[in-house]
Design a protein around this motif. Structure first.
Motif, short mmCIF file in Angstrom:
data_model
loop_
_atom_site.label_atom_id
_atom_site.label_comp_id
_atom_site.label_asym_id
_atom_site.label_seq_id
_atom_site.Cartn_x
_atom_site.Cartn_y
_atom_site.Cartn_z
N LEU A 33 39.96 42.83 51.46
CA LEU A 33 40.33 43.39 50.08
C LEU A 33 41.79 43.88 49.51
O LEU A 33 42.65 42.75 49.15
CB LEU A 33 39.02 43.31 49.37
N VAL A 34 41.82 45.06 49.74
CA VAL A 34 42.98 45.45 49.21
C VAL A 34 44.36 45.38 49.67
O VAL A 34 45.53 44.40 48.65
CB VAL A 34 42.81 47.27 49.88
N GLY B 286 40.17 54.01 41.78
CA GLY B 286 40.34 53.65 42.87
C GLY B 286 40.58 52.09 43.36
O GLY B 286 40.80 51.34 42.72
N ASN B 287 42.14 52.39 44.52
CA ASN B 287 42.87 50.58 44.19
C ASN B 287 41.77 49.31 45.26
O ASN B 287 41.80 49.00 44.73
CB ASN B 287 43.25 51.59 46.22
N ILE B 288 40.66 49.66 45.79
CA ILE B 288 39.58 48.99 46.42
C ILE B 288 39.05 48.37 44.97
O ILE B 288 39.17 47.15 45.03
CB ILE B 288 38.29 50.10 47.61
N SER B 289 38.59 49.44 44.15
CA SER B 289 38.00 48.71 42.92
C SER B 289 38.89 47.51 41.91
O SER B 289 38.84 46.58 42.15
CB SER B 289 36.76 49.97 42.01
N VAL B 290 40.03 48.04 41.63
CA VAL B 290 41.56 47.52 41.22
C VAL B 290 41.46 46.29 41.96
O VAL B 290 41.60 45.05 41.23
CB VAL B 290 42.39 48.66 41.05
N ALA B 291 41.84 46.70 43.10
CA ALA B 291 41.93 44.93 44.49
C ALA B 291 40.28 44.23 44.01
O ALA B 291 41.14 42.59 43.08
CB ALA B 291 42.00 45.52 45.32
N LEU B 292 39.42 44.48 44.11
CA LEU B 292 38.24 43.51 44.44
C LEU B 292 37.69 43.53 42.51
O LEU B 292 38.26 41.93 42.75
CB LEU B 292 36.77 44.73 44.14
N ASN B 293 38.67 43.97 41.69
CA ASN B 293 38.79 42.75 39.94
C ASN B 293 39.87 42.14 40.03
O ASN B 293 39.65 40.99 39.30
CB ASN B 293 38.35 44.32 38.83
N ARG B 294 40.56 42.26 40.24
CA ARG B 294 42.01 41.71 40.15
C ARG B 294 41.68 39.99 41.47
O ARG B 294 41.11 38.80 40.36
CB ARG B 294 42.85 42.04 41.29
N VAL B 295 40.76 40.16 42.57
CA VAL B 295 40.37 39.20 43.08
C VAL B 295 39.81 38.05 42.66
O VAL B 295 39.88 36.46 42.33
CB VAL B 295 40.32 38.95 44.83
N ALA B 296 38.56 39.29 42.26
CA ALA B 296 37.23 38.92 41.31
C ALA B 296 37.47 37.33 39.60
O ALA B 296 37.05 36.40 39.61
CB ALA B 296 36.58 39.36 40.99
N VAL B 297 38.84 38.13 39.20
CA VAL B 297 39.21 37.83 38.01
C VAL B 297 39.83 36.71 37.95
O VAL B 297 39.63 35.54 37.63
CB VAL B 297 40.20 38.20 36.81
N GLY C 124 33.79 36.35 41.60
CA GLY C 124 33.52 37.15 40.07
C GLY C 124 31.69 36.89 40.25
O GLY C 124 31.52 38.19 39.43
N ALA C 125 31.07 36.48 39.93
CA ALA C 125 29.64 36.50 39.92
C ALA C 125 29.13 37.22 40.71
O ALA C 125 28.15 38.73 40.64
CB ALA C 125 29.19 35.39 40.57
N ILE C 126 29.70 37.65 42.03
CA ILE C 126 29.11 38.61 43.34
C ILE C 126 29.27 39.95 42.55
O ILE C 126 28.67 40.60 42.11
CB ILE C 126 30.04 38.75 44.49
N VAL C 127 31.22 39.85 41.93
CA VAL C 127 31.86 41.13 41.26
C VAL C 127 30.37 41.50 40.27
O VAL C 127 30.44 43.02 39.90
CB VAL C 127 32.28 41.55 41.02
N ARG D 62 36.29 52.86 28.67
CA ARG D 62 36.95 51.95 27.06
C ARG D 62 38.15 51.15 27.36
O ARG D 62 37.76 49.64 28.27
CB ARG D 62 38.06 53.48 27.26
N ASP D 63 38.96 51.70 27.55
CA ASP D 63 40.54 50.68 28.10
C ASP D 63 41.30 50.61 29.18
O ASP D 63 41.80 50.27 29.99
CB ASP D 63 41.31 50.18 26.88
N VAL D 64 39.54 51.76 30.04
CA VAL D 64 40.60 51.61 31.53
C VAL D 64 40.60 50.78 32.64
O VAL D 64 41.67 50.61 33.06
CB VAL D 64 39.85 53.40 31.99
N GLN D 65 39.58 49.93 33.07
CA GLN D 65 40.19 48.62 34.31
C GLN D 65 40.79 47.77 33.41
O GLN D 65 41.16 47.26 34.43
CB GLN D 65 38.15 48.21 33.52
#
Length: 219
Positions: free
Chosen positions: A27-28, A104-115, A126-129, A172-175
């Motif tokens: 996924l990354v 972490g790189n994994i969560s960032v990659a997951l969230n980008r795909v989910a968005v 998106g719904a899964i995440v 906060r605004d981290v994500q």
């Protein structure tokens, strides 16, 4: 479709954990192009095993997100030995785990795909995440918040509202900054500092002693 295996530390075999780690790595690297075939190839596993364990691609994605979310550990609650110190330690530990995983790189990659999937006709990552990320975090933290209220350490009307407040103070605004490519450089020192800050701010808002002192001062 939900995975057919129990996605937990104790419910997964070492082989299944290796497969989910391989899926996270893909996924990354590949994002939306992850397939059952690519995971089977990366993990040196048969597609038949993947379908047996996870059902289909959505089941595999769900299990992968759940496996990643397990890195934010639940907070053990012991009513017999519960006090302000254990409440504070539980909130700080949860917040630190959350920030560590989120950055972490994994969560960032997951969230980008989910968005990218949100509101589309694609497989609904998106719904899964959402279900296995923020909603799962809420389910994991709520027993601690509720025990805090039951023992008179916290005062709030709705557990969901208290959780959302804690979520905002921690994240906060981290994500959004990470999703947009900002390199925040959250090392362990910064994560521990931010976890303590979020916890102290939360206790200032909902801690019963703080609220009593504020009300007494106003009167």
């Amino acid at each position: 479709m939900h995975p057919t295996v129990d996605v937990s530390e104790s419910g997964l075999t070492e082989r299944q954990k290796d497969v989910l780690d391989a899926a996270l790595a893909l996924l990354v690297e590949a994002g939306d192009t992850l397939t059952m075939t690519s995971v089977a190839r990366r993990a040196s596993c048969s597609k038949e095993s993947l379908y047996k364990w996870f059902g289909d691609r959505d089941g595999l994605l769900t299990a992968t997100v759940q496996w990643q979310a397990l890195k934010v550990r639940g907070v053990p609650v012991d009513p017999e030995a519960f006090n302000l110190a254990s409440l504070t330690a539980g909130l700080e530990g949860f917040a630190a785990d959350w920030l560590r995983v989120l950055s972490g790189n994994i969560s960032v990659a997951l969230n980008r795909v989910a968005v990218g999937h949100a509101g589309s006709d694609k497989h609904d990552l998106g719904a899964i995440v959402l279900e296995n990320g923020p909603f799962a975090m809420a389910r994991r933290l709520k027993p601690l918040l509720q025990l805090g209220r039951e023992t008179g350490l916290l005062e709030f009307q709705e557990t969901d509202e208290a959780f959302r407040t804690f979520f905002g103070l921690v994240v906060r605004d981290v994500q959004i900054r990470l999703l947009l490519g900002d390199r925040l450089g959250l090392n362990e020192t910064a994560i521990d500092r931010d976890a303590r800050r979020a916890t102290q701010q939360f206790l200032a808002l909902y801690g019963i002693n703080t609220n009593q002192a504020r009300n007494g001062h106003q009167s």
